[in-house]
Write a protein that holds these residues in place. Structure first.
Motif, PDB file in Angstrom:
ATOM      1  N   HIS A 131       0.830  -1.212   0.000  1.00  0.00           N
ATOM      2  CA  HIS A 131       0.000   0.000   0.000  1.00  0.00           C
ATOM      3  C   HIS A 131       0.865   1.262   0.000  1.00  0.00           C
ATOM      4  CE1 HIS A 131      -3.969   1.885   0.605  1.00  0.00           C
ATOM      5  NE2 HIS A 131      -3.320   2.791   1.327  1.00  0.00           N
ATOM      6  N   PHE A 132       1.990   1.196   0.747  1.00  0.00           N
ATOM      7  CA  PHE A 132       2.818   2.397   0.898  1.00  0.00           C
ATOM      8  C   PHE A 132       4.168   2.301   0.182  1.00  0.00           C
ATOM      9  CE2 PHE A 132      -0.062   2.619   4.605  1.00  0.00           C
ATOM     10  CZ  PHE A 132      -0.636   3.864   4.343  1.00  0.00           C
ATOM     11  N   GLY A 133       4.333   1.264  -0.659  1.00  0.00           N
ATOM     12  CA  GLY A 133       5.508   1.175  -1.514  1.00  0.00           C
ATOM     13  C   GLY A 133       6.821   0.961  -0.783  1.00  0.00           C
ATOM     14  N   LEU A 134       6.818   0.119   0.236  1.00  0.00           N
ATOM     15  CA  LEU A 134       8.041  -0.145   1.007  1.00  0.00           C
ATOM     16  C   LEU A 134       8.846  -1.291   0.401  1.00  0.00           C
ATOM     17  CD1 LEU A 134       6.546   0.275   4.591  1.00  0.00           C
ATOM     18  CD2 LEU A 134       7.922   1.919   3.305  1.00  0.00           C
ATOM     19  N   LYS A 135      10.108  -1.390   0.795  1.00  0.00           N
ATOM     20  CA  LYS A 135      11.040  -2.334   0.169  1.00  0.00           C
ATOM     21  C   LYS A 135      11.437  -3.451   1.134  1.00  0.00           C
ATOM     22  CE  LYS A 135      15.284  -2.319  -2.633  1.00  0.00           C
ATOM     23  NZ  LYS A 135      16.425  -1.478  -3.064  1.00  0.00           N
ATOM     24  N   ASN A 136      10.506  -4.374   1.349  1.00  0.00           N
ATOM     25  CA  ASN A 136      10.796  -5.568   2.152  1.00  0.00           C
ATOM     26  C   ASN A 136      11.599  -6.530   1.279  1.00  0.00           C
ATOM     27  OD1 ASN A 136      10.766  -8.073   3.452  1.00  0.00           O
ATOM     28  ND2 ASN A 136       8.644  -7.905   4.108  1.00  0.00           N
ATOM     29  N   LEU A 137      12.817  -6.852   1.725  1.00  0.00           N
ATOM     30  CA  LEU A 137      13.704  -7.721   0.944  1.00  0.00           C
ATOM     31  C   LEU A 137      13.434  -9.200   1.190  1.00  0.00           C
ATOM     32  CD1 LEU A 137      16.988  -5.726   1.606  1.00  0.00           C
ATOM     33  CD2 LEU A 137      15.706  -5.785  -0.541  1.00  0.00           C
ATOM     34  N   GLY A 138      12.772  -9.515   2.293  1.00  0.00           N
ATOM     35  CA  GLY A 138      12.502 -10.916   2.587  1.00  0.00           C
ATOM     36  C   GLY A 138      12.269 -11.170   4.056  1.00  0.00           C
ATOM     37  N   SER A 139      12.081 -12.449   4.358  1.00  0.00           N
ATOM     38  CA  SER A 139      11.729 -12.852   5.717  1.00  0.00           C
ATOM     39  C   SER A 139      12.636 -13.979   6.178  1.00  0.00           C
ATOM     40  CB  SER A 139      10.266 -13.316   5.735  1.00  0.00           C
ATOM     41  OG  SER A 139       9.949 -13.916   6.955  1.00  0.00           O
ATOM     42  N   PHE A 140      13.178 -13.835   7.391  1.00  0.00           N
ATOM     43  CA  PHE A 140      13.929 -14.924   8.024  1.00  0.00           C
ATOM     44  C   PHE A 140      13.056 -15.516   9.125  1.00  0.00           C
ATOM     45  CE2 PHE A 140      17.482 -11.826   7.062  1.00  0.00           C
ATOM     46  CZ  PHE A 140      17.941 -12.511   5.953  1.00  0.00           C
ATOM     47  N   THR A 141      12.689 -16.775   9.005  1.00  0.00           N
ATOM     48  CA  THR A 141      11.892 -17.383  10.067  1.00  0.00           C
ATOM     49  C   THR A 141      12.795 -18.234  10.942  1.00  0.00           C
ATOM     50  OG1 THR A 141      11.275 -19.173   8.575  1.00  0.00           O
ATOM     51  CG2 THR A 141       9.728 -17.379   8.779  1.00  0.00           C
ATOM     52  N   ILE A 142      13.108 -17.706  12.099  1.00  0.00           N
ATOM     53  CA  ILE A 142      13.900 -18.452  13.076  1.00  0.00           C
ATOM     54  C   ILE A 142      13.125 -18.496  14.384  1.00  0.00           C
ATOM     55  CG2 ILE A 142      16.116 -17.792  12.036  1.00  0.00           C
ATOM     56  CD1 ILE A 142      16.432 -15.814  14.406  1.00  0.00           C
ATOM     57  N   ASN A 143      13.458 -19.435  15.227  1.00  0.00           N
ATOM     58  CA  ASN A 143      12.820 -19.526  16.539  1.00  0.00           C
ATOM     59  C   ASN A 143      13.359 -18.391  17.416  1.00  0.00           C
ATOM     60  OD1 ASN A 143      12.128 -20.188  19.216  1.00  0.00           O
ATOM     61  ND2 ASN A 143      12.006 -22.362  18.702  1.00  0.00           N
TER      62      ASN A 143
END
Length: 308
Positions: A210-222
């Motif tokens: 919606h606001f044009g942000l630059k999320n490069l990815g997600s790290f799923t760790i405990n």
């Protein structure tokens, strides 16, 4: 005599729970409760099922929760991939007293899939962050929030027809305020749209798009377990390759775990709260929630605010 006194206390406690649960609109999670309160303000009491800090994916209902649900005029929840405990509980509740938001046709057309594109990264430990085919964090979309508000309004008009005028006014006020808040947020975020970051919970897609942000990815760790050497190396490599400015943790993540991941890099650590923990339940709470999230982003992404 002591036994009698004990039984009396139990009965009074039970009556208290039932009394507190009467004539209430129950929302499952806090941000949905913010929208509900905006529409129901002055009409009826609202309440939120999950306490602060509880995950909707793993929450176990208490006896007092069951009493609240049973006595509610209306229960509003997202969907079974978000609140896995709800379908079983709601089997015995009149369908006219429920709104399952993921089931609303207008919302269905705006849903984002949970499939990751080639330039987005989800890696490492699979915790509880997979919510089915569609992204269920719909409260982070201002566009969907307006549909949620309209749906709640329409249902409450049927439940409280003599309050239709007030409900209309509340809906109009909510939409006007939210539109102003969107414009305000867009201005605030315009200077950080090209500053890339990683998250540890892929929950923000609606807001980001919606606001044009630059999320490069997600790290799923405990969040409670120190990552191993290989995990640290892999994450640091991705942070460097993508020139990430920030990594955002959530309140439940140990700061020590995240510090280990960014140690030796220039990457800043920020905190995002997708559930609005600590925000007071009041008429303007939803706008406060979006503005708080915006500020959390700016605190890390905006060069000028990093050391403020």
């Amino acid at each position: 005599m002591q036994l009698l006194r004990f039984h009396l206390l139990v009965i009074l406690s039970f009556i208290g729970l039932v009394t507190n649960a009467n004539a209430t609109i129950i929302s499952s999670v806090r941000p949905i409760g913010f929208i509900t309160e905006a529409i129901a303000s002055g009409v009826t009491n609202t309440d939120i099922l999950l306490p602060d800090g509880a995950s909707p994916h793993t929450y176990s209902l208490k006896p007092s929760d069951l009493i609240k649900i049973k006595n509610a005029d209306l229960i509003i929840w997202v969907g079974e991939d978000m609140e896995a405990f709800m379908p079983t509980i709601l089997k015995n509740i009149d369908t006219q007293k429920q709104i399952e938001l993921m089931d609303i046709a207008e919302i269905k057309t705006l849903l984002r899939t949970n499939h990751y594109s080639d330039d987005k990264h989800e890696s490492h430990d699979d915790s509880d962050h997979h919510h089915g085919e569609y992204d269920q964090h719909i409260w982070l979309s201002p566009k969907i929030a307006k549909i949620i508000a309209k749906s709640i309004h329409d249902k409450l008009v049927k439940l409280y027809p003599n309050k239709a005028q007030l409900l209309d006014a509340n809906l109009n006020e909510f939409i006007t305020n939210l539109s102003e808040t969107e414009q305000n947020i867009a201005k605030k975020l315009i200077n950080v749209q090209n500053r890339g970051y990683f998250v540890f919970h892929d929950a923000y897609g609606y807001f980001e798009s919606h606001f044009g942000l630059k999320n490069l990815g997600s790290f799923t760790i405990n969040p409670s377990v120190q990552p191993g050497v290989q995990t640290v190396y892999a994450i640091q490599k991705e942070l460097a390759e993508h020139q990430a400015v920030c990594v955002f943790r959530e309140p439940q993540f140990s700061p020590a775990v995240i510090k280990k991941l960014v140690n030796g890099t220039d990457v800043q650590i920020g905190e995002l709260n997708p559930l609005g923990t600590g925000i007071v339940l009041e008429k303007d709470a939803y706008s406060h929630f979006l503005l708080a999230l915006t500020q959390q982003l700016l605190d890390c992404l905006d060069k000028n605010s990093i050391n403020n």
